[in-house]
Design an enzyme around this catalytic site. Sequence first.
Site, PDB file in Angstrom:
ATOM      1  CD1 TRP A 154      -2.287   1.852   2.294  1.00 11.12           C
ATOM      2  CD2 TRP A 154      -2.817   1.533   0.149  1.00 11.12           C
ATOM      3  NE1 TRP A 154      -3.282   2.754   1.969  1.00 11.12           N
ATOM      4  CE2 TRP A 154      -3.628   2.581   0.650  1.00 11.12           C
ATOM      5  CE3 TRP A 154      -2.962   1.157  -1.185  1.00 11.12           C
ATOM      6  CZ2 TRP A 154      -4.566   3.262  -0.122  1.00 11.12           C
ATOM      7  CZ3 TRP A 154      -3.898   1.828  -1.971  1.00 11.12           C
ATOM      8  CH2 TRP A 154      -4.689   2.866  -1.450  1.00 11.12           C
ATOM      9  CB  SER A 158      -8.062   1.603  -2.756  1.00 11.91           C
ATOM     10  OG  SER A 158      -7.810   1.818  -1.375  1.00 11.91           O
ATOM     11  CB  ALA A 185      -1.499  -2.179  -3.060  1.00  8.62           C
ATOM     12  CE  LYS A 205     -10.915  -3.335   4.918  1.00  9.73           C
ATOM     13  NZ  LYS A 205      -9.862  -4.150   4.273  1.00  9.73           N
ATOM     14  CG  ASP A 233     -12.302  -1.040   2.483  1.00  8.45           C
ATOM     15  OD1 ASP A 233     -11.845  -1.755   1.585  1.00  8.45           O
ATOM     16  OD2 ASP A 233     -11.599  -0.522   3.355  1.00  8.45           O
ATOM     17  NE  ARG A 278      -1.431  -9.566   4.236  1.00 10.59           N
ATOM     18  CZ  ARG A 278      -0.317 -10.260   3.979  1.00 10.59           C
ATOM     19  NH1 ARG A 278      -0.097 -11.411   4.607  1.00 10.59           N
ATOM     20  NH2 ARG A 278       0.572  -9.829   3.110  1.00 10.59           N
ATOM     21  CG  ASN A 279      -8.241  -9.054   6.723  1.00 12.63           C
ATOM     22  OD1 ASN A 279      -7.955  -9.319   7.877  1.00 12.63           O
ATOM     23  ND2 ASN A 279      -7.829  -7.943   6.134  1.00 12.63           N
ATOM     24  CG  LEU A 308       2.181  -8.644   8.630  1.00 18.16           C
ATOM     25  CD1 LEU A 308       2.939  -7.771   7.647  1.00 18.16           C
ATOM     26  CD2 LEU A 308       2.451  -8.193  10.056  1.00 18.16           C
ATOM     27  CD  GLU A 340      -3.355  -4.753  10.891  1.00 17.68           C
ATOM     28  OE1 GLU A 340      -3.812  -4.957  12.031  1.00 17.68           O
ATOM     29  OE2 GLU A 340      -2.213  -4.285  10.701  1.00 17.68           O
TER      30      GLU A 340
END
Length: 336
Positions: free
Chosen positions: A13, A136, A138, A189, A242, A253-254, A272, A274
Amino acid sequence: MSHRIAIIGAGAWGTALACAWGSKGHKITLVTRDARTAESIRSNRHNNQCLPGIMLPNSIEVTNGHNVLKNSDIIAFSTPAQAFSETLKTCKAYLQSGQSIVLCSKGIDQKSETTLTQIAREQQPYLCRFVLSGPSFAVDVANGLPAAVTLASSQRKKTDWLAGILSTERLRVYSSTDVIGVEMGGALKNVLAIAVGIARGLKLGVSAEAALISRGFLEMTRLAIAMGARRETLTGLSGLGDLALCCANPQSRNFCYGIILGQGKNNTHYPLTEGIFTADVARKVAKQHNIEVPIIETVCQILNGQVTPIEAVSHLLSRPLKGEDLEGRDSKREQL
């Protein structure tokens, strides 16, 4: 007018934002964690580890030192949310009164159980604080594909001013004064993306995924409003926008982490993620405000090993049915 922008964090990002803002003619410096990473990006002109295939313009400077912060007009923090507090402490000696800092990470600090803007306000009260969030990826932003995000602070005029600076031909930045709404939308989210990913991993079908997204959005909205957010913010870019993006695309990733959980595979490659850290904090906040969040609660139970994904599905499907049209007025009294 060109501005000096330092971006702390050379992940995907941070690198993407460097490409976007650099395309507008701003003087961009990308600050990495170590000298080896800085030298690699500087010499090869791409961040092969985090954003392969994207060439950085020669105008973007890369360093692992923090002296550049002293002469920067705008400083964007794009480190993982759980590392933000320590990163900000490290940068303290280089920050100047009146500078604008933009928090670009999506998450809640697990240790302090506070948002990133709250941490920034406590550590650096003399800085102008903004939060940037929205749908968004990356790689899209780095490639110059159209995207829209929200920039929020408590000061409307300053936010409008900075949104204009950070907007490019392809990256539209909308302004808001609902800081907590923008932050909570971006953070919560992630938890729901894990839930939908689990459903994908279990092959429950797109109908189940749609149900999780819509019911999860309700939980996200209730929690954010209870913390002081405005409902309309959650229906915008940093909330519903989002959520929709990250609950259906493997670039999230989530979402990918959830798929792996649902498939029962090893998930050690996603350290990582989140949503893992945010889930437990969100559950605690919901309990404090007496708000039912069965989807978030279930994600916590799965992450903590209390139930298996299959057991969690059975539990959710066995909940008592209630009228959907009776919900939505008072976030502290709403029940599923």
